[in-house]
Scaffold this motif. Structure first.
Motif, PDB file in Angstrom:
ATOM      1  N   ASP B  81       7.187  10.236  11.888  1.00 52.25           N
ATOM      2  CA  ASP B  81       7.314   8.856  11.405  1.00 52.25           C
ATOM      3  C   ASP B  81       6.788   7.848  12.431  1.00 52.25           C
ATOM      4  N   SER B  82       6.534   8.305  13.632  1.00 53.03           N
ATOM      5  CA  SER B  82       6.036   7.391  14.670  1.00 53.03           C
ATOM      6  C   SER B  82       4.722   6.760  14.237  1.00 53.03           C
ATOM      7  N   GLY B  83       4.591   5.497  14.553  1.00 51.70           N
ATOM      8  CA  GLY B  83       3.367   4.768  14.193  1.00 51.70           C
ATOM      9  C   GLY B  83       3.679   3.286  14.112  1.00 51.70           C
ATOM     10  N   THR B  84       2.702   2.540  13.681  1.00 48.44           N
ATOM     11  CA  THR B  84       2.884   1.097  13.534  1.00 48.44           C
ATOM     12  C   THR B  84       3.032   0.762  12.064  1.00 48.44           C
ATOM     13  N   TYR B  85       4.087   0.048  11.738  1.00 50.70           N
ATOM     14  CA  TYR B  85       4.413  -0.316  10.365  1.00 50.70           C
ATOM     15  C   TYR B  85       4.118  -1.799  10.150  1.00 50.70           C
ATOM     16  N   PHE B  86       3.493  -2.078   9.034  1.00 50.93           N
ATOM     17  CA  PHE B  86       3.141  -3.454   8.697  1.00 50.93           C
ATOM     18  C   PHE B  86       3.686  -3.813   7.329  1.00 50.93           C
ATOM     19  N   CYS B  87       4.191  -5.028   7.224  1.00 55.15           N
ATOM     20  CA  CYS B  87       4.375  -5.592   5.902  1.00 55.15           C
ATOM     21  C   CYS B  87       3.220  -6.552   5.653  1.00 55.15           C
ATOM     22  N   ALA B  88       2.892  -6.725   4.399  1.00 56.23           N
ATOM     23  CA  ALA B  88       1.841  -7.667   4.021  1.00 56.23           C
ATOM     24  C   ALA B  88       2.253  -8.274   2.692  1.00 56.23           C
ATOM     25  N   ALA B  89       2.213  -9.577   2.610  1.00 49.85           N
ATOM     26  CA  ALA B  89       2.723 -10.251   1.428  1.00 49.85           C
ATOM     27  C   ALA B  89       1.633 -11.078   0.768  1.00 49.85           C
ATOM     28  N   GLU B  90       1.775 -11.215  -0.521  1.00 52.52           N
ATOM     29  CA  GLU B  90       0.818 -11.969  -1.325  1.00 52.52           C
ATOM     30  C   GLU B  90       1.529 -13.167  -1.926  1.00 52.52           C
ATOM     31  N   ALA B  91       0.953 -14.336  -1.740  1.00 52.91           N
ATOM     32  CA  ALA B  91       1.535 -15.552  -2.308  1.00 52.91           C
ATOM     33  C   ALA B  91       1.271 -15.575  -3.809  1.00 52.91           C
ATOM     34  N   GLY B  92       1.676 -16.655  -4.456  1.00 53.98           N
ATOM     35  CA  GLY B  92       1.680 -16.683  -5.912  1.00 53.98           C
ATOM     36  C   GLY B  92       0.335 -16.731  -6.586  1.00 53.98           C
ATOM     37  N   THR B  93      -0.745 -16.676  -5.804  1.00 53.14           N
ATOM     38  CA  THR B  93      -2.060 -16.865  -6.402  1.00 53.14           C
ATOM     39  C   THR B  93      -2.610 -15.606  -7.046  1.00 53.14           C
ATOM     40  N   ASN B  94      -1.979 -14.462  -6.749  1.00 50.40           N
ATOM     41  CA  ASN B  94      -2.375 -13.222  -7.447  1.00 50.40           C
ATOM     42  C   ASN B  94      -3.853 -12.889  -7.277  1.00 50.40           C
ATOM     43  N   THR B  95      -4.324 -12.952  -6.041  1.00 48.66           N
ATOM     44  CA  THR B  95      -5.722 -12.632  -5.795  1.00 48.66           C
ATOM     45  C   THR B  95      -5.901 -11.514  -4.789  1.00 48.66           C
ATOM     46  N   GLY B  96      -4.822 -10.837  -4.430  1.00 47.20           N
ATOM     47  CA  GLY B  96      -4.917  -9.782  -3.431  1.00 47.20           C
ATOM     48  C   GLY B  96      -5.110 -10.301  -2.026  1.00 47.20           C
ATOM     49  N   LYS B  97      -4.837 -11.560  -1.824  1.00 45.75           N
ATOM     50  CA  LYS B  97      -4.958 -12.145  -0.492  1.00 45.75           C
ATOM     51  C   LYS B  97      -3.650 -11.899   0.256  1.00 45.75           C
ATOM     52  N   LEU B  98      -3.658 -10.851   1.054  1.00 44.51           N
ATOM     53  CA  LEU B  98      -2.464 -10.454   1.778  1.00 44.51           C
ATOM     54  C   LEU B  98      -2.405 -11.146   3.132  1.00 44.51           C
ATOM     55  N   THR B  99      -1.193 -11.547   3.502  1.00 47.01           N
ATOM     56  CA  THR B  99      -0.940 -12.020   4.857  1.00 47.01           C
ATOM     57  C   THR B  99      -0.097 -10.961   5.546  1.00 47.01           C
ATOM     58  N   PHE B 100      -0.602 -10.471   6.670  1.00 50.74           N
ATOM     59  CA  PHE B 100       0.046  -9.362   7.350  1.00 50.74           C
ATOM     60  C   PHE B 100       1.029  -9.863   8.406  1.00 50.74           C
ATOM     61  N   GLY B 101       2.106  -9.085   8.573  1.00 52.53           N
ATOM     62  CA  GLY B 101       2.975  -9.282   9.725  1.00 52.53           C
ATOM     63  C   GLY B 101       2.307  -8.716  10.970  1.00 52.53           C
ATOM     64  N   ASP B 102       2.945  -8.950  12.116  1.00 56.92           N
ATOM     65  CA  ASP B 102       2.380  -8.495  13.389  1.00 56.92           C
ATOM     66  C   ASP B 102       2.566  -7.006  13.626  1.00 56.92           C
ATOM     67  N   GLY B 103       3.409  -6.373  12.823  1.00 53.18           N
ATOM     68  CA  GLY B 103       3.606  -4.935  12.966  1.00 53.18           C
ATOM     69  C   GLY B 103       4.818  -4.583  13.803  1.00 53.18           C
ATOM     70  N   THR B 104       5.352  -3.404  13.541  1.00 58.86           N
ATOM     71  CA  THR B 104       6.453  -2.831  14.319  1.00 58.86           C
ATOM     72  C   THR B 104       5.997  -1.471  14.826  1.00 58.86           C
ATOM     73  N   VAL B 105       6.012  -1.310  16.123  1.00 61.72           N
ATOM     74  CA  VAL B 105       5.643  -0.015  16.703  1.00 61.72           C
ATOM     75  C   VAL B 105       6.898   0.846  16.768  1.00 61.72           C
ATOM     76  N   LEU B 106       6.920   1.870  15.942  1.00 67.56           N
ATOM     77  CA  LEU B 106       8.077   2.780  15.892  1.00 67.56           C
ATOM     78  C   LEU B 106       7.772   4.035  16.694  1.00 67.56           C
ATOM     79  N   THR B 107       8.688   4.357  17.591  1.00 67.14           N
ATOM     80  CA  THR B 107       8.585   5.595  18.363  1.00 67.14           C
ATOM     81  C   THR B 107       9.820   6.418  18.073  1.00 67.14           C
ATOM     82  N   VAL B 108       9.603   7.616  17.561  1.00 63.17           N
ATOM     83  CA  VAL B 108      10.714   8.526  17.303  1.00 63.17           C
ATOM     84  C   VAL B 108      10.717   9.588  18.393  1.00 63.17           C
ATOM     85  N   LYS B 109      11.849   9.725  19.051  1.00 62.96           N
ATOM     86  CA  LYS B 109      11.960  10.653  20.188  1.00 62.96           C
ATOM     87  C   LYS B 109      12.848  11.829  19.815  1.00 62.96           C
ATOM     88  N   PRO B 110      12.559  12.974  20.440  1.00 64.15           N
ATOM     89  CA  PRO B 110      13.387  14.173  20.150  1.00 64.15           C
ATOM     90  C   PRO B 110      14.832  13.960  20.601  1.00 64.15           C
TER      91      PRO B 110
END
Lengths: 112, 110
Positions: B81-110
């Motif tokens: 599951d380790s990796g960088t996770y992003f959310c991206a949201a689309e405003a009400g214009t319905n054109t696929g214009k996504l605005t991305f978050g800065d990301g979360t770097v997830l590190t899973v350790k043993p």
């Protein structure tokens, strides 16, 4: 799952030259997009394209940029002429109406 | 201004534990997508939501347009599951214009 293919994965060109980035979108998708990501920054929307036309473009989509998808072939982003600040990774995406976007792996453009 | 505020910026989990990522929106969004960027830099689709919640295996996502937030819950985290996770949201214009978050770097350790 559905795949968006981008060709090439890396392109190096001299400032002032023209470059064309190619994208093979998911076959039944109708909407196509280009996003730009400068190193260390967020991915940002450039343009979307539907039914042969640009629907919306951002301020990053300079006059030197153009997009087209002639005869249902590759969806392309052309930059003519290129500038140093165009160096970035360019991501292509495609979608159906009101559905998720599928992104390609990106083309890294290095302008020297 | 920034429309998508993602937190935390980094997260470290031990295998088998869980946590949540969150994106707050400064404006009303029509839909949200969650992605994971793998080691090769490819964006892997996780969820697309226009409302409510969705669950897929050990991942669960929620989106509340009115309250302007979305969450991604990970349970029983695995090393892969380790990796960088992003959310991206689309405003009400319905054109696929996504605005991305800065990301979360997830590190899973043993």
């Amino acid at each position: 799952g559905p795949k968006v293919l981008q060709i090439p994965s890396h392109q190096i060109i001299d400032m002032g030259q023209m470059v064309t980035l190619n994208c093979d979108p998911v076959s039944n998708h109708l909407y196509f997009y280009w996003y730009k990501q400068i190193l260390g920054q967020q991915m940002e929307f450039l343009v979307n394209f539907y039914n042969g036309k640009v629907m919306e473009k951002s301020k990053l989509f300079k006059d030197q940029f153009s997009v087209e998808r002639p005869d249902g072939s590759y969806f392309t982003l052309k930059i003519q002429p290129t500038a140093l600040e165009d160096s970035a990774v360019y991501f292509c995406a495609s979608s159906l109406p009101n559905e998720r976007l599928f992104f390609g792996h990106g083309t890294k453009l290095s302008v020297l | 201004g920034d429309q998508v505020e993602q937190s935390p910026s980094a997260l470290s989990l031990h295998e088998g534990t869980g946590s949540a990522l969150r994106c707050n929106f400064t404006t009303t969004m029509r839909a949200v997508q969650w992605f994971r960027k793998n080691s090769r830099g490819s964006l892997i689709n996780l969820f697309y939501l226009a409302s409510g919640t969705k669950e897929n295996g050990r991942l669960k996502s929620a989106f509340d347009s009115k309250e302007r937030y979305s969450t991604l819950h990970i349970r029983d985290a695995q090393l892969e599951d380790s990796g960088t996770y992003f959310c991206a949201a689309e405003a009400g214009t319905n054109t696929g214009k996504l605005t991305f978050g800065d990301g979360t770097v997830l590190t899973v350790k043993p």
